[in-house]
Design an enzyme around this catalytic site. Structure first.
Site, PDB file in Angstrom:
ATOM      1  N   TYR A 110       0.860  -1.183   0.000  1.00 45.44           N
ATOM      2  CA  TYR A 110       0.000   0.000   0.000  1.00 45.44           C
ATOM      3  C   TYR A 110       0.894   1.231   0.000  1.00 45.44           C
ATOM      4  O   TYR A 110       1.366   1.684   1.052  1.00 45.44           O
ATOM      5  CB  TYR A 110      -0.957   0.023   1.193  1.00 45.44           C
ATOM      6  N   ASP A 149      -1.890  -1.405  -4.191  1.00 46.60           N
ATOM      7  CA  ASP A 149      -2.366  -0.055  -4.530  1.00 46.60           C
ATOM      8  C   ASP A 149      -1.154   0.858  -4.534  1.00 46.60           C
ATOM      9  O   ASP A 149      -0.651   1.219  -3.480  1.00 46.60           O
ATOM     10  CB  ASP A 149      -3.398   0.394  -3.495  1.00 46.60           C
ATOM     11  N   HIS A 255     -12.339   0.222  -5.151  1.00 43.88           N
ATOM     12  CA  HIS A 255     -11.384  -0.396  -6.079  1.00 43.88           C
ATOM     13  C   HIS A 255     -11.918  -1.730  -6.590  1.00 43.88           C
ATOM     14  O   HIS A 255     -12.682  -2.409  -5.899  1.00 43.88           O
ATOM     15  CB  HIS A 255     -10.053  -0.681  -5.382  1.00 43.88           C
TER      16      HIS A 255
END
Length: 264
Positions: A110, A149, A255
DNA sequence: ATGGTAGTTCCACTA
């Protein structure tokens, strides 16, 4: 072997969708971001009954990460050598978890959001990416996946309208340069060759009906070392999970999952 | 420049 990555935006609020996703796509490995759960809150029983093991990190902040695997989960590590701290060490460790699943080393990442280009978090984001790049150099010679991500859109084709991002993070030259360093070093975007332009969007804001109008961004990326890139047989974005059969995405993450198929 | 929605540690903060 089938690997997916998904910014789930709360694992507890979407555990049913996670379990359904694993079964619907027959996933071997699922990388999750924004788990938003402490270790004692992780809903594991259903996953274990489906035959999956779980490794997680980042229990005390928003952006926790996890790896769910049914092909082994060995040598789990939280963070990478040289990962910069932000606040206390627990917070810093929340953004990366790695494990060996089968014959592949996978990382659920992340990348820091950055907030605004003039925010200290933006500097932290660039620093974080640089340090990840440097640590990852040592992994290039082994079968390794860097999925998650990335909070950046690699090119103008990866956002719905570049003119709307004039003073925004995710599209700045510095962020894109930090990402390009991975490609220049020998990492391969495993998904882009299979899903072009707006078909490759992975994130849409909840508001303003961004999904319904496909005004999204491609920021959930999966990179592979050469040994993994040579094995890719396909890749896709599961828009059904984001939009739902009603097209409105009720109860969905903002997402969509990204799925990569690898030859055995 | 603002605000929109959804999540959480829930009237404040993060994305």
């Amino acid at each position: 072997m089938r690997i997916a990555t998904w910014n789930v935006n709360s694992l507890r609020s979407r555990i049913d969708r996670v379990e359904a996703l694993l079964e619907r796509h027959d996933l071997d490995v699922l990388l999750l971001q924004e788990t938003k759960a402490r270790e004692d809150q992780l809903p594991l029983m259903g996953l274990q009954s489906l035959g999956y093991d779980v490794a997680a990190a980042g229990f005390d902040q928003w952006n926790g990460v996890a790896i769910i695997s049914r092909v082994g989960l060995a040598d789990v590590s939280v963070g990478f050598d040289g990962m910069p701290g932000w606040g206390d060490s627990m917070t810093a460790e929340a953004r990366a978890v790695g494990a060996t699943c089968g014959d592949i080393r996978v990382w659920s990442l992340y990348v820091p959001n950055g907030r605004k280009p003039d925010d200290p978090h933006y500097v932290y984001k660039l620093d974080w990416l640089d340090r990840l790049h440097d640590a990852a150099t040592a992994w290039l010679g082994t079968p390794t996946v860097l999925g998650g991500d990335w909070n950046l859109a690699p090119t103008d084709d990866d956002v719905f309208d570049i003119t709307r991002f004039a003073h925004s993070t995710h599209v700045t030259p510095a962020e894109r340069a930090a990402y390009r360093r991975f490609l220049d070093a020998g990492w391969t975007d495993l998904v882009e060759p299979h899903v072009k332009g707006a078909d490759g969007f992975t994130y849409w804001d909840y508001y303003r009906q961004r999904f319904e109008r496909n005004r999204g961004m491609r920021i959930d990326l999966v990179l592979g070392s050469p040994a993994v890139a040579d094995r890719v047989t396909g890749a896709r974005v599961d828009r059904e999970e984001r939009g739902g059969s009603d097209g409105h995405g009720n109860g969905a993450s903002d997402h969509a999952p990204v799925i990569v198929d690898l030859a055995d």
